[in-house]
Design an enzyme around this catalytic site. Structure first.
Site, mmCIF file in Angstrom:
data_model
loop_
_atom_site.group_PDB
_atom_site.id
_atom_site.type_symbol
_atom_site.label_atom_id
_atom_site.label_comp_id
_atom_site.label_asym_id
_atom_site.label_seq_id
_atom_site.Cartn_x
_atom_site.Cartn_y
_atom_site.Cartn_z
ATOM 1 N N GLY A 25 0.784 -1.241 -0.052
ATOM 2 C CA GLY A 25 -0.002 -0.082 0.066
ATOM 3 C C GLY A 25 0.886 1.180 -0.065
ATOM 4 C CD GLN A 66 3.297 5.715 2.313
ATOM 5 O OE1 GLN A 66 2.233 5.545 1.925
ATOM 6 N NE2 GLN A 66 4.290 5.353 3.026
ATOM 7 C CB CYS A 120 5.269 2.376 7.173
ATOM 8 S SG CYS A 120 4.772 3.756 6.251
ATOM 9 C CG LEU A 121 6.311 0.921 1.181
ATOM 10 C CD1 LEU A 121 5.887 1.224 -0.131
ATOM 11 C CD2 LEU A 121 7.701 -0.084 1.292
ATOM 12 C CG HIS A 133 -0.494 1.618 7.137
ATOM 13 N ND1 HIS A 133 0.453 1.236 8.225
ATOM 14 C CD2 HIS A 133 0.020 2.388 6.440
ATOM 15 C CE1 HIS A 133 1.450 1.547 7.814
ATOM 16 N NE2 HIS A 133 1.357 2.460 6.828
ATOM 17 C CD GLU A 134 -0.894 2.587 2.666
ATOM 18 O OE1 GLU A 134 -0.509 3.548 2.483
ATOM 19 O OE2 GLU A 134 -0.334 1.358 3.000
ATOM 20 C CG HIS A 171 0.365 6.996 5.305
ATOM 21 N ND1 HIS A 171 1.320 7.556 5.683
ATOM 22 C CD2 HIS A 171 0.600 5.694 5.068
ATOM 23 C CE1 HIS A 171 2.225 6.690 6.085
ATOM 24 N NE2 HIS A 171 1.716 5.450 5.574
HETATM 25 ZN ZN ZN Z 1 2.647 3.667 5.755
#
Ligand code: ZN
Length: 157
Positions: free
Chosen positions: A46, A51, A88-89, A130-131, A134
């Site tokens: 995701g 991000q 998380c990226l 989660h997304e 963000h």
């Molecule tokens: Zn994330």
């Protein structure tokens, strides 16, 4: 088609509220394509637009079933709970335990700007929450129970 630079924890944009998308423009379509490229390149499941440095309410998700595009997503309903590891990226090499709903029902626009409803359980529910966090400037590290840990290899989101 391009890989974009992933912003990391500490970058201010990750703490900001993302703006609603009012119109499907070629720029948004390009953003979505780039976000998929960037997410797959980083082996994530995701990615949210902030991000990659864009303050817009756009999320891409692929938990293995099908690629999903969520523009202006809104959580309509959640239930149950699950406690598990999350990554998380934007926080490379780390993971931590987070409790999330086990089910989430979300309303969003797809890549054609058409409204749809997506229901997810387990990993997909976790990923949706989660997304969408963000888009509201919320990072999972603020929800971690205990400490952030190092990961060898990521199942990062
Ligand atoms: Zn994330």
């Amino acid at each position: 088609m391009a890989i974009r630079n992933i912003r990391e924890l500490g970058d201010e944009i990750l703490t900001k509220e993302a703006r609603e998308v009012t119109e499907l423009t070629p720029k948004i379509t390009e953003l979505i394509e780039d976000m998929f490229d960037t997410m797959y390149e980083a082996n994530g499941c995701g990615l949210a637009a902030p991000q990659v440095g864009v303050r817009k309410q756009v999320v891409v998700i692929d938990c293995g079933d099908q690629p999903l595009v969520l523009i202006n997503p809104v959580i309509l309903e959640t239930s149950g709970s699950q406690t598990g590891n999350e990554g998380c990226l934007s926080v490379p090499g780390k993971c931590g335990v987070v409790t999330r709903p086990n089910y989430a029902k979300v309303k969003a626009l797809d890549e054609n700007f058409e409204e749809y409803i997506i229901e997810g359980e387990e990993l997909l529910a976790r990923c949706l929450c989660h997304e969408i966090d963000h888009l509201h400037g919320v990072m999972y590290v603020d929800k971690v129970e205990g400490k952030l840990m190092d990961v060898e290899q990521g199942e990062e989101e």
